[in-house]
Design a protein around this motif. Structure first.
Motif, short mmCIF file in Angstrom:
data_model
loop_
_atom_site.label_atom_id
_atom_site.label_comp_id
_atom_site.label_asym_id
_atom_site.label_seq_id
_atom_site.Cartn_x
_atom_site.Cartn_y
_atom_site.Cartn_z
N GLY A 23 -6.21 -5.67 -5.45
CA GLY A 23 -5.60 -5.62 -6.78
C GLY A 23 -4.57 -4.40 -7.08
O GLY A 23 -3.79 -4.71 -7.93
N VAL A 24 -4.83 -3.27 -6.63
CA VAL A 24 -3.95 -2.32 -6.61
C VAL A 24 -2.62 -2.42 -5.81
O VAL A 24 -1.59 -2.21 -6.58
CB VAL A 24 -4.58 -0.87 -6.08
CG1 VAL A 24 -3.70 0.23 -6.42
CG2 VAL A 24 -6.06 -0.74 -6.71
N ARG A 25 -2.79 -3.20 -4.86
CA ARG A 25 -1.57 -3.49 -4.21
C ARG A 25 -0.68 -4.72 -4.93
O ARG A 25 0.53 -4.52 -5.13
CB ARG A 25 -1.67 -4.07 -2.89
CG ARG A 25 -2.46 -3.14 -1.79
CD ARG A 25 -2.49 -3.67 -0.36
NE ARG A 25 -3.40 -4.56 0.10
CZ ARG A 25 -3.22 -5.53 0.63
NH1 ARG A 25 -1.88 -6.00 1.05
NH2 ARG A 25 -4.19 -6.56 0.93
N CYS A 71 -8.12 5.44 9.13
CA CYS A 71 -7.99 4.61 8.00
C CYS A 71 -7.53 5.43 6.74
O CYS A 71 -8.49 5.92 6.45
CB CYS A 71 -8.57 3.43 7.89
SG CYS A 71 -8.78 2.44 9.50
N ILE A 72 -6.64 5.00 6.10
CA ILE A 72 -6.63 5.82 4.74
C ILE A 72 -6.40 5.00 3.74
O ILE A 72 -5.63 4.05 3.71
CB ILE A 72 -5.39 6.85 4.64
CG1 ILE A 72 -5.66 7.78 5.68
CG2 ILE A 72 -5.22 7.54 3.44
CD1 ILE A 72 -4.43 8.81 5.91
N ASN A 73 -7.21 5.06 2.44
CA ASN A 73 -6.87 4.15 1.41
C ASN A 73 -5.86 4.79 0.54
O ASN A 73 -6.49 5.74 -0.33
CB ASN A 73 -8.18 3.84 0.84
CG ASN A 73 -8.38 3.05 -0.53
OD1 ASN A 73 -7.33 2.78 -1.12
ND2 ASN A 73 -9.52 2.67 -0.91
N SER A 74 -4.53 4.56 0.48
CA SER A 74 -3.59 5.25 -0.26
C SER A 74 -3.75 5.29 -1.73
O SER A 74 -3.75 6.14 -2.49
CB SER A 74 -2.30 4.54 0.01
OG SER A 74 -2.19 3.22 -0.21
N ALA A 75 -4.50 4.06 -2.39
CA ALA A 75 -4.82 4.18 -3.76
C ALA A 75 -5.66 5.33 -4.23
O ALA A 75 -5.67 5.72 -5.47
CB ALA A 75 -5.41 2.72 -4.25
N ASN A 76 -6.86 5.80 -3.41
CA ASN A 76 -7.74 6.81 -3.69
C ASN A 76 -6.93 8.32 -3.73
O ASN A 76 -7.76 9.36 -4.08
CB ASN A 76 -8.68 6.69 -2.77
CG ASN A 76 -9.54 5.29 -3.35
OD1 ASN A 76 -9.32 4.70 -4.07
ND2 ASN A 76 -10.80 5.36 -2.40
N SER A 98 0.92 -1.04 -0.14
CA SER A 98 0.13 0.10 0.10
C SER A 98 0.91 1.26 -0.05
O SER A 98 0.40 2.25 0.11
CB SER A 98 -0.93 -0.09 0.97
OG SER A 98 -0.13 0.30 2.40
N ALA A 99 2.29 0.97 -0.04
CA ALA A 99 3.32 2.05 -0.08
C ALA A 99 3.07 3.08 1.28
O ALA A 99 3.64 4.04 1.31
CB ALA A 99 2.84 3.11 -1.28
N GLY A 100 2.63 2.30 2.19
CA GLY A 100 2.69 2.86 3.62
C GLY A 100 4.22 3.32 4.15
O GLY A 100 4.19 4.43 4.60
N ASN A 101 5.19 2.44 3.64
CA ASN A 101 6.36 2.76 3.96
C ASN A 101 7.10 4.03 3.26
O ASN A 101 7.71 4.98 3.99
CB ASN A 101 7.39 1.81 3.93
CG ASN A 101 7.63 0.74 5.12
OD1 ASN A 101 6.20 0.57 5.60
ND2 ASN A 101 8.50 0.36 5.64
#
Lengths: 329, 329
Positions: free
Chosen positions: B259-261, B308-313, B138-141
């Motif tokens: 799917g995005v991950r 909570c955040i949906n990074s893909a959005n 999720s590109a969290g890092n």
């Protein structure tokens, strides 16, 4: 890669030197990041600049050095070394295959997400529409209503939709009776013509089970609202409906831990502990079924919303404030 | 309730009148909210002001009227009626048992939530600590690292913690060898004394399974970091550890649709579709087990985090911007 090799080596040497300088400035009883010799360290570091799976290790090494540098007491030294660090970081970010290079994007959703400030408006029908899903007892409706009042935009919840849908049902078959449309007309529809269209669409679903017909009519209503005005829509799978119809919106999910929700329901509905817990479980089950039936998605999973907020960790007023901060340009 | 009955009736009458006035201003082909007579409507409305379970219906009626009033074309009329509306709403909010009166609060968490702007600092050890849990891919890092760089605060991820823990292990039994502590010392500890304390605590867990000993040592390290500096901590159940130790922090969960991950992992780790999907499922399983084992809570449930955040959005940059907007005073 070959043409970048020199650049890798140069950067790796500068990182190694910076670590040494930071080490000297911080003082003797603090360690340095790289305990191996220069040659070995430079080889490892430059490899990390193009080895994709482990590239993030380079990030950790850099974080170690900057964490250290920030502790330097002498302000001049600190800003001199942080500047060196920032320069190195900038040059690393320009490398082709380095960490952080791959964005994570659901392009369609980003284009329609009202919270993305740099997003370009897709049309003049691009309104601020906030869809709020919530669990029962999380004060989601209180939050939605007050937020709408704060933002001076319209508020739609299940009771309002139910009234509209009931009137729509009552009007069925009486398409010519303009006087009877008036009650529906106020919900954002601008002219009797579009209302006729809506009723024609309603008739189109004739033959479906009633609850599905209601859902499809609701979907149409939600889409036309979202195309014509700024508003807050509570529940009704509005987030999924608008996503499927490519209409810009923000989707929020508001919840709170079960125990806190039970306390809230006990206070709001004058219930005992057991009764409140039973009520909440039942409502959660209904909510979940409704959402999953019409969207095919799991209800309350963070990846189905733009943002989830735990209202119990803020209280009503601060939750509203959090949402307003997010909307601020 | 008895002493408020007059007030209820008065307010209900004003609401009924306002609805009529709005109806006249909006124009004849738009309906009014209350189609029954005055007497019946006033009775129903005043009842809603003290009937707890259904009090929210009053809110919906009010929303209907204000939604209508906002469509009034004549600006003077509109602002006159909106003022009347706001005055009624204000007086209703002052009633004892009306909707929206019950806050939803986990008092302890609110007192320690860095995102609650009106919160009072609990001590001088009250730092800005951002705990970021995230799903793999999720590109969290990337988000955490860049955010730390933006905010000019320290960044700690699993690799950094692992280095520290390994060094700590290596030092075990060599408590007198100050030179060897230096590598650990830089992680926010201020003096050799507190380091000794830390190692004594480490020995205290002697006899536990190694992974538990590591976890407990990690917990101590995380607590002492959070007490001494502003920082971002990735994963490690830091949110649960800090909550249990009553240390102020923000807890974020970053995720994105599977799917995005998968796409992200394929790009970042040079993997094929199947391999990436298998890798993600494995990592999710490990994450879930680790979190649930040490916290007893469900991993990734919105009510376990502040947000909570949906990074893909959003994409990486806008996700960072969202978090920064939340932190803004």
């Amino acid at each position: 890669m070959q043409e970048n090799r020199e650049k890798y080596t140069e950067l790796a040497n500068r990182i190694y030197d910076l670590d040494g300088e930071v080490y000297e400035c911080v003082g003797s009883n603090l360690g340095r990041t790289f305990t191996g010799g220069r040659e070995r360290t430079v080889r490892t570091l430059s490899m990390l600049m193009y080895t994709k799976p482990d590239g993030h290790l380079l990030r950790s090494e850099l974080a170690l050095i900057s964490n250290m540098a920030r502790t330097i007491k002498n302000k001049e030294e600190k800003s001199r070394l942080m500047e060196k660090y920032n320069q190195i970081l900038k040059e690393i970010e320009e490398l082709p295959d380095v960490f952080g290079k791959e964005d994570i994007v659901d392009a369609e959703r980003v284009a329609l997400n009202n919270l993305v400030l740099k997003r370009e408006k897709i049309s003049e029908n691009d309104h601020l529409v906030i869809c709020i899903s919530r669990t029962q007892g999380s004060a989601g409706n209180d939050i939605g209503f007050e937020l709408a009042d704060d933002l001076k935009i319209n508020y739609y919840d299940v009771e309002i939709f139910d009234q509209v849908m009931k009137r729509l049902e009552a009007e069925k078959g009486e398409v010519s009776d303009k006087e009877n449309f008036t009650d529906f007309n106020k919900y954002g529809k601008k002219s009797p013509e579009s209302l006729k269209t809506k009723l024609r669409e309603f008739n189109r679903y004739h033959g479906l089970p009633k609850q599905d017909a209601v859902f499809f009519n609701m979907s149409d209503l939600i889409c036309s609202l979202a195309r014509t005005e700024d508003c807050i829509i509570m529940g009704r799978c509005a987030d999924a409906i608008l996503r499927n119809n490519h209409i810009p919106h923000v989707s929020l999910f508001i919840s709170a831990p079960f125990g806190v929700r039970v306390q809230h329901i006990m206070a709001v509905r004058n219930m005992g502990l057991r009764q409140a817990a039973r009520f909440l479980k039942k409502m959660d089950r209904q909510h979940r079924r409704y959402y999953e039936f019409y969207t095919g998605e799991k209800w309350g999973k963070p990846e189905n919303y733009d943002l989830c907020i735990n209202s119990a960790n803020y209280g009503i007023k601060e939750t509203i404030d959090v949402i307003k901060r997010l909307l601020k340009q």
